[in-house]
Design a protein around this motif. Structure first.
Motif, PDB file in Angstrom:
ATOM      1  N   TYR A  22       0.843  -1.198   0.000  1.00 42.13           N
ATOM      2  CA  TYR A  22       0.000   0.000   0.000  1.00 42.13           C
ATOM      3  C   TYR A  22       0.881   1.252   0.000  1.00 42.13           C
ATOM      4  CZ  TYR A  22      -3.442   3.432   1.525  1.00 42.13           C
ATOM      5  OH  TYR A  22      -4.241   4.532   1.607  1.00 42.13           O
ATOM      6  N   LEU A  23       1.858   1.264   0.887  1.00 41.10           N
ATOM      7  CA  LEU A  23       2.765   2.417   0.963  1.00 41.10           C
ATOM      8  C   LEU A  23       3.623   2.538  -0.294  1.00 41.10           C
ATOM      9  CD1 LEU A  23       3.809   2.121   4.707  1.00 41.10           C
ATOM     10  CD2 LEU A  23       2.160   3.710   3.689  1.00 41.10           C
ATOM     11  N   ARG A  24       4.012   1.395  -0.853  1.00 44.22           N
ATOM     12  CA  ARG A  24       4.825   1.424  -2.070  1.00 44.22           C
ATOM     13  C   ARG A  24       4.054   2.059  -3.229  1.00 44.22           C
ATOM     14  NH1 ARG A  24       7.374  -3.736  -5.308  1.00 44.22           N
ATOM     15  NH2 ARG A  24       8.280  -2.484  -6.949  1.00 44.22           N
ATOM     16  N   VAL A  25       2.770   1.712  -3.343  1.00 44.78           N
ATOM     17  CA  VAL A  25       1.943   2.296  -4.411  1.00 44.78           C
ATOM     18  C   VAL A  25       1.789   3.794  -4.179  1.00 44.78           C
ATOM     19  CG1 VAL A  25      -0.377   2.356  -5.388  1.00 44.78           C
ATOM     20  CG2 VAL A  25       0.730   0.170  -4.974  1.00 44.78           C
ATOM     21  N   LEU A  26       1.583   4.205  -2.945  1.00 43.64           N
ATOM     22  CA  LEU A  26       1.445   5.636  -2.660  1.00 43.64           C
ATOM     23  C   LEU A  26       2.737   6.399  -2.947  1.00 43.64           C
ATOM     24  CD1 LEU A  26      -0.725   5.696   0.573  1.00 43.64           C
ATOM     25  CD2 LEU A  26      -1.442   6.053  -1.792  1.00 43.64           C
ATOM     26  N   LYS A  27       3.877   5.778  -2.710  1.00 43.41           N
ATOM     27  CA  LYS A  27       5.158   6.432  -3.016  1.00 43.41           C
ATOM     28  C   LYS A  27       5.353   6.595  -4.519  1.00 43.41           C
ATOM     29  CE  LYS A  27       7.594   4.898   1.094  1.00 43.41           C
ATOM     30  NZ  LYS A  27       8.613   3.987   1.636  1.00 43.41           N
ATOM     31  N   ARG A  28       4.795   5.670  -5.290  1.00 38.46           N
ATOM     32  CA  ARG A  28       4.881   5.745  -6.755  1.00 38.46           C
ATOM     33  C   ARG A  28       3.606   6.382  -7.282  1.00 38.46           C
ATOM     34  NH1 ARG A  28       6.455   0.283  -9.332  1.00 38.46           N
ATOM     35  NH2 ARG A  28       7.167   1.685 -10.955  1.00 38.46           N
ATOM     36  N   TYR A  29       3.219   7.500  -6.719  1.00 39.98           N
ATOM     37  CA  TYR A  29       1.918   8.155  -6.875  1.00 39.98           C
ATOM     38  C   TYR A  29       1.367   8.142  -8.300  1.00 39.98           C
ATOM     39  CZ  TYR A  29      -1.835  11.463  -6.071  1.00 39.98           C
ATOM     40  OH  TYR A  29      -3.057  12.046  -5.972  1.00 39.98           O
ATOM     41  N   GLY A  30       2.081   8.662  -9.244  1.00 40.88           N
ATOM     42  CA  GLY A  30       1.565   8.759 -10.613  1.00 40.88           C
ATOM     43  C   GLY A  30       2.424   8.029 -11.613  1.00 40.88           C
ATOM     44  N   VAL A  31       3.092   6.954 -11.201  1.00 43.77           N
ATOM     45  CA  VAL A  31       3.992   6.220 -12.088  1.00 43.77           C
ATOM     46  C   VAL A  31       3.198   5.154 -12.838  1.00 43.77           C
ATOM     47  CG1 VAL A  31       6.041   4.760 -12.205  1.00 43.77           C
ATOM     48  CG2 VAL A  31       5.933   6.621 -10.542  1.00 43.77           C
ATOM     49  N   PHE A  32       3.088   5.342 -14.150  1.00 40.70           N
ATOM     50  CA  PHE A  32       2.347   4.406 -14.986  1.00 40.70           C
ATOM     51  C   PHE A  32       3.283   3.464 -15.733  1.00 40.70           C
ATOM     52  CE2 PHE A  32      -0.626   7.740 -14.199  1.00 40.70           C
ATOM     53  CZ  PHE A  32      -1.862   7.115 -14.166  1.00 40.70           C
ATOM     54  N   LYS A  33       4.574   3.684 -15.653  1.00 41.88           N
ATOM     55  CA  LYS A  33       5.547   2.832 -16.336  1.00 41.88           C
ATOM     56  C   LYS A  33       5.948   1.686 -15.420  1.00 41.88           C
ATOM     57  CE  LYS A  33       7.493   6.416 -19.210  1.00 41.88           C
ATOM     58  NZ  LYS A  33       8.674   7.132 -19.634  1.00 41.88           N
ATOM     59  N   ARG A  76       5.893  -2.468 -14.122  1.00 39.48           N
ATOM     60  CA  ARG A  76       4.990  -3.584 -13.873  1.00 39.48           C
ATOM     61  C   ARG A  76       4.681  -3.686 -12.382  1.00 39.48           C
ATOM     62  NH1 ARG A  76       7.879  -8.439 -17.137  1.00 39.48           N
ATOM     63  NH2 ARG A  76       6.234  -9.624 -16.121  1.00 39.48           N
ATOM     64  N   ALA A  77       3.525  -4.242 -12.057  1.00 40.18           N
ATOM     65  CA  ALA A  77       3.122  -4.438 -10.669  1.00 40.18           C
ATOM     66  C   ALA A  77       2.694  -5.888 -10.473  1.00 40.18           C
ATOM     67  CB  ALA A  77       1.975  -3.509 -10.298  1.00 40.18           C
ATOM     68  N   ARG A  78       3.176  -6.492  -9.409  1.00 44.70           N
ATOM     69  CA  ARG A  78       2.800  -7.866  -9.076  1.00 44.70           C
ATOM     70  C   ARG A  78       1.336  -7.944  -8.669  1.00 44.70           C
ATOM     71  NH1 ARG A  78       7.107 -10.362  -4.987  1.00 44.70           N
ATOM     72  NH2 ARG A  78       5.667 -12.055  -5.329  1.00 44.70           N
ATOM     73  N   ARG A  79       0.811  -9.159  -8.694  1.00 44.92           N
ATOM     74  CA  ARG A  79      -0.554  -9.361  -8.219  1.00 44.92           C
ATOM     75  C   ARG A  79      -0.688  -8.944  -6.760  1.00 44.92           C
ATOM     76  NH1 ARG A  79      -1.992 -15.403 -10.007  1.00 44.92           N
ATOM     77  NH2 ARG A  79       0.140 -15.630  -9.333  1.00 44.92           N
ATOM     78  N   ALA A  80       0.288  -9.314  -5.941  1.00 43.48           N
ATOM     79  CA  ALA A  80       0.223  -8.979  -4.510  1.00 43.48           C
ATOM     80  C   ALA A  80       0.171  -7.473  -4.310  1.00 43.48           C
ATOM     81  CB  ALA A  80       1.423  -9.568  -3.775  1.00 43.48           C
ATOM     82  N   GLU A  81       0.982  -6.740  -5.044  1.00 40.25           N
ATOM     83  CA  GLU A  81       0.991  -5.275  -4.921  1.00 40.25           C
ATOM     84  C   GLU A  81      -0.380  -4.702  -5.283  1.00 40.25           C
ATOM     85  OE1 GLU A  81       3.381  -1.418  -6.763  1.00 40.25           O
ATOM     86  OE2 GLU A  81       3.996  -3.436  -7.327  1.00 40.25           O
ATOM     87  N   PHE A  82      -0.951  -5.159  -6.373  1.00 41.46           N
ATOM     88  CA  PHE A  82      -2.242  -4.657  -6.824  1.00 41.46           C
ATOM     89  C   PHE A  82      -3.361  -4.996  -5.834  1.00 41.46           C
ATOM     90  CE2 PHE A  82      -6.271  -5.457  -9.012  1.00 41.46           C
ATOM     91  CZ  PHE A  82      -6.526  -4.190  -9.513  1.00 41.46           C
ATOM     92  N   TRP A  83      -3.482  -6.272  -5.481  1.00 41.27           N
ATOM     93  CA  TRP A  83      -4.600  -6.703  -4.649  1.00 41.27           C
ATOM     94  C   TRP A  83      -4.476  -6.211  -3.211  1.00 41.27           C
ATOM     95  CZ3 TRP A  83      -8.791  -7.705  -7.019  1.00 41.27           C
ATOM     96  CH2 TRP A  83      -8.768  -8.268  -8.293  1.00 41.27           C
TER      97      TRP A  83
END
Length: 124
Positions: free
Chosen positions: A4-15, A17-24
């Protein structure tokens, strides 16, 4: 929580890949926080608490979804298939649940760090 914190740190990064665990796990904690803030807003007599949180987390949620599609070797534009009633949602859900491509793809290396094995060794 780390995802959750990792996604927030990468606020607007669309480039990338993201693992299933990160997404879910991001979505799980996001929904828990939204539920808690909605309850707090209800008790306080205002809906602006949850609304503000939703606005602030919209872009990270969109970005992690696009990166998740990248992990399955699909462009982020596939996100719009979810706008098709019922069928589009199911197709998008299947894309998001599937395992990412092993090794690298056109969007970068695997976030799992597993090497691409062209000729797997048989078990001895």
């Amino acid at each position: 929580m780390k995802y959750y914190l990792r996604v927030l740190k990468r606020y607007g990064v669309f480039k990338g890949r993201a693992r299933r665990a990160e997404f879910w796990l991001f979505n799980l904690f996001d929904q828990i926080a939204m539920l808690a803030l909605s309850g707090a807003g209800y008790l306080a007599g205002t809906e602006y608490i949850a609304l503000s949180y939703g606005v602030l987390t919209f872009l990270p949620s969109l970005a992690v979804t696009v990166r998740r599609l990248h992990d399955t070797d699909r462009r982020g534009w596939w996100l719009f298939i979810g706008l098709i009633p019922v069928v589009g949602f199911i197709v998008l859900l299947v894309f998001l649940v599937r395992d990412g491509t092993a090794g690298g793809n056109r969007f970068g290396l695997s976030p799992k760090g597993r090497p691409l094995q062209l000729h797997p060794q048989p078990a001895a």
